[in-house]
Design a protein around this motif. Structure first.
Motif, short mmCIF file in Angstrom:
data_model
loop_
_atom_site.label_atom_id
_atom_site.label_comp_id
_atom_site.label_asym_id
_atom_site.label_seq_id
_atom_site.Cartn_x
_atom_site.Cartn_y
_atom_site.Cartn_z
N THR A 8 0.72 -1.17 -0.06
CA THR A 8 0.12 0.06 0.22
C THR A 8 0.92 1.27 0.08
OG1 THR A 8 0.15 -0.06 2.42
CG2 THR A 8 -1.81 -1.16 1.33
N TYR A 9 0.21 2.27 -0.59
CA TYR A 9 1.06 3.81 -0.65
C TYR A 9 2.28 3.80 -1.40
CZ TYR A 9 -2.45 4.55 3.24
OH TYR A 9 -3.55 4.68 4.01
N THR A 10 2.25 2.75 -2.17
CA THR A 10 3.69 2.96 -3.19
C THR A 10 3.27 2.34 -4.59
OG1 THR A 10 5.97 2.61 -3.16
CG2 THR A 10 4.69 1.14 -2.34
N ASP A 49 -0.37 -4.43 3.41
CA ASP A 49 -0.16 -2.99 4.31
C ASP A 49 1.27 -2.77 4.70
OD1 ASP A 49 -0.65 -0.94 5.88
OD2 ASP A 49 -2.22 -1.93 6.90
N ARG A 100 4.94 9.04 3.80
CA ARG A 100 4.68 8.08 2.79
C ARG A 100 4.56 8.95 1.42
NH1 ARG A 100 0.40 4.56 6.26
NH2 ARG A 100 2.22 3.52 7.16
N GLY A 151 -0.22 9.65 -1.03
CA GLY A 151 -1.44 10.04 -0.07
C GLY A 151 -2.66 9.21 -0.08
N GLU A 197 -3.80 4.81 -0.55
CA GLU A 197 -3.48 3.30 -0.45
C GLU A 197 -2.87 2.52 -1.92
OE1 GLU A 197 -5.84 0.20 1.30
OE2 GLU A 197 -5.97 1.54 3.16
N TYR A 213 -1.36 11.68 -7.13
CA TYR A 213 -1.54 11.02 -5.83
C TYR A 213 -0.24 11.08 -4.77
CZ TYR A 213 -5.81 9.41 -7.86
OH TYR A 213 -6.92 9.25 -8.69
N ASN A 234 2.17 12.47 -2.26
CA ASN A 234 1.90 13.03 -1.09
C ASN A 234 3.01 14.55 -0.94
OD1 ASN A 234 1.74 13.87 1.61
ND2 ASN A 234 2.90 12.20 2.53
N SER A 273 5.58 14.78 1.90
CA SER A 273 6.24 13.41 2.07
C SER A 273 7.57 13.58 2.70
CB SER A 273 6.50 12.56 1.11
OG SER A 273 7.11 13.31 -0.20
N TRP A 321 0.69 6.61 12.16
CA TRP A 321 0.22 7.34 10.69
C TRP A 321 -1.16 7.38 10.72
CZ3 TRP A 321 -1.58 6.85 5.62
CH2 TRP A 321 -1.24 7.77 4.72
#
Ligand code: ATP
Ligand code: MG
Ligand code: MG
Length: 549
Positions: A260-262, A319, A471, A474, A476, A490, A492, A495, A547
């Motif tokens: 997630t988040y990448t 996750d 991250r 921003g 998932e 998307y 962030n 970051s 987080w």
């Protein structure tokens, strides 16, 4: 911890070894050198090298460098560095490009057997003729050329007589196969491109499926482990080996690692680098091995993470908190504790003798007695975190308040009796007395306080740069972009935050790559940007998963 139950790949290996299909476990990790390795590759590395190790076998590092247009020596070098850093050593280092000659000979063998032909359909026509999942393909008009003519044309392709894209060599399998990969797949295309290792020697280059299994075969690989998207390429893998009557490895597929988040595709990671959304492949926010290394991840934490995630038959997204927990868990055991004040406010000990400095002996790691203690200078002029003081605070505020007491980590209990304010009424200095009977480790006073806070001596602290990373994305799943957007939308914007911190003198000796826990703040690593006398530290991860809270 007990050894987990065997996973499906180990079960398959056991079966084949018992049946005598293979004598030993020979695996390989086969990256294409078109980018830096990422955490997904780490999973494949841990799996392939791990299986070889557990079964007393061997594992090769093989560069799948059959596509000259995207490959570079820089990547070849970074990949080797990353595999080694993760803690693995290959038995053989190989390059698929070294097999070009052998592959070429085998292609001629298939032509002679009537199992391959030179086709002159354009790329677009080839696609059209291929059909769809619901419609069978159509035979190419060149499909039934006789082997002699095919051989002649193929040799002339190799000799550079034809322009790029004008001809291909195709395997003659079955244009009506329900598996599209078997509808006469292209084996060679003409591409007058410079290759990072073979130079201009070749102008025909093998397609992935043709090169990959044959490379496995040449190296005597027994188990060719790859990701799920190759499951329906397996019949082709098998067809090539069977048709050539060569050593036939067993292909086994497992699920890719997604986080997630990448993003994890090399194409997207390259775009982040090229367009300077990040500082480079090793930017500490990148999911690359080199990024994670610079962020402060340890090889052990990455290996533990990969083991913990396990090997599966179905794709899923893990996750990223699990990755973060793996480094927390490791560093909690091994990282020395240090004190750093990020957002300082002055604290003066009014009953401390002027100019006196005393050393406090402070425990380096409560999880590891062998880490011992260090000496931290204590004086009448301290800095603490602003957030650790409130002039007036509710009963449950266990840090320092006016009229209250707190313990300074490794030192004394102090009582706050007054504050100094600027013209606007902001507290700019806290005035306290210390209780000489309460020195940590020798406290006979019987006094109890609820809170302990960290501190540094203002005159002894050094100022460092802290890079607080968050991250990179921003959301998932940045891959699932809404219509009209791309994953870049998307990113962030927050970051990276750069701050100043005041750290205790023990940090002066820190070397690039050293990791510490700043007490009550998080884990940090010394960044390669550090210079003598000006330390730069990256926040690896906070102490707890906070987080989004
Ligand atoms: P990308 O799509 O990012 O370009 P790739 O699969 O084309 O990745 P390779 O260099 O060909 O990248 O990968 C080398 C090996 O690593 C392959 O065996 C591949 O299956 C494996 N691998 C790549 N990405 C992952 C992942 N996310 N999870 C597990 N294994 C992976
Ligand atoms: Mg690949
Ligand atoms: Mg790829």
């Amino acid at each position: 911890s007990p050894r987990p139950r065997k996973h499906f790949i180990e079960t398959a290996i056991d079966e084949d070894l018992q049946a005598g299909k293979f004598e030993a476990v020979h695996t390989r990790f086969p990256p294409e050198p078109n980018g830096y390795l990422h955490i997904g590759h780490a999973k494949s590395i841990c799996l392939n090298f791990g299986l070889a190790k557990n079964y007393g076998g061997t594992c090769n590092l093989r560069f799948d460098d059959t596509n000259p247009s995207k490959e570079e020596t820089e990547y070849v070098e970074s990949i080797q560095e990353d595999v080694r850093w993760l803690g693995f050593q290959w038995d053989e280092l190989q390059y698929a490009s070294d097999y070009f000659e052998q592959l070429y000979e085998w292609a001629e063998r298939l032509i002679e057997k009537g199992k391959a032909y030179v086709c002159e359909l354009s790329a677009e026509q080839t696609r059209e003729y291929r059909g769809t999942l619901t419609e069978p393909g159509k035979n190419s008009p060149y499909r039934d050329r006789d082997p002699k003519e095919n051989l002649d044309l193929f040799r002339r392709m190799k000799a550079g007589e034809f322009p790029d894209g004008s001809k291909t060599l195709r395997a003659k399998i079955d244009m009506a196969s329900p598996n599209l990969n078997l509808r006469d797949p292209v084996m060679y295309r003409i591409m007058k491109a410079h290759h990072h290792r073979t130079g201009d020697r070749w102008c025909i280059y093998p397609m992935y499926d043709w090169a990959h299994g044959q490379s496995d075969s040449i190296e005597g690989i027994s188990f060719s482990i790859c990701t799920l998207e190759f499951e329906n390429h397996r019949p082709l893998y098998d067809w090539y080996c069977d048709s050539l009557e060569i050593h036939h490895p067993r292909q086994i597929e497992f699920a890719r690692l997604n986080l997630t988040y990448t993003v994890m595709s090399k194409r997207k990671l390259l775009q982040l680098v090229k367009e300077k959304h990040v500082g480079g492949w090793d930017d500490p926010r990148m999911p690359t091995i080199s990024g994670l290394r610079r962020r402060g991840y340890t090889p052990e934490s990455i290996r533990n993470f990969c083991a913990d995630v396990g090997v599966a038959k179905f794709n899923s997204t893990i996750d990223v908190v699990r990755l973060e927990n793996s480094i927390r868990e490791h560093l909690n055991r091994v990282a020395p504790r240090r004190m750093a004040v990020m957002d300082p406010i002055k604290l003066t000990i009014t009953n401390w003798p002027k100019d006196k400095v005393e050393m406090c002996s402070v425990i380096n790691n409560p999880e590891d007695e062998s880490a011992g203690k260090r000496e931290v200078p204590f004086s009448g002029h301290l800095l603490i975190q602003q957030e650790d003081f409130r002039e007036e605070a509710p009963r449950k505020f266990f840090r320092l308040k006016k009229g209250g007491a707190v313990r300074l980590r490794g030192a004394f209990i102090i009582d706050c009796h007054d504050v100094v304010k600027d013209d606007d009424g902001n507290v700019i200095e806290i005035l306290c007395t210390y209780d000489p009977e309460t020195r940590s480790g020798q406290d006979q006073s019987g006094r109890k306080v609820k809170g302990t806070i960290h501190w540094v001596s203002a005159d002894h602290a050094s100022e460092i740069e802290v890079r607080d990373y968050d991250r990179l994305f921003g959301v998932e799943n940045p891959d699932a972009a809404e219509e009209g957007k791309t994953f870049l939308d998307y990113l962030n914007p927050d970051s990276l935050t750069v701050r100043t911190a005041f750290v205790e003198p023990a940090l002066a000796e820190a070397q690039i790559g050293d990791r510490v826990q700043f007490e009550r703040v998080g884990y940090f690593v010394v960044d390669p940007d550090s210079k003598a006398g000006s330390l730069v530290m990256n926040r690896i991860v906070g102490l707890r998963d906070t987080w989004g809270k």
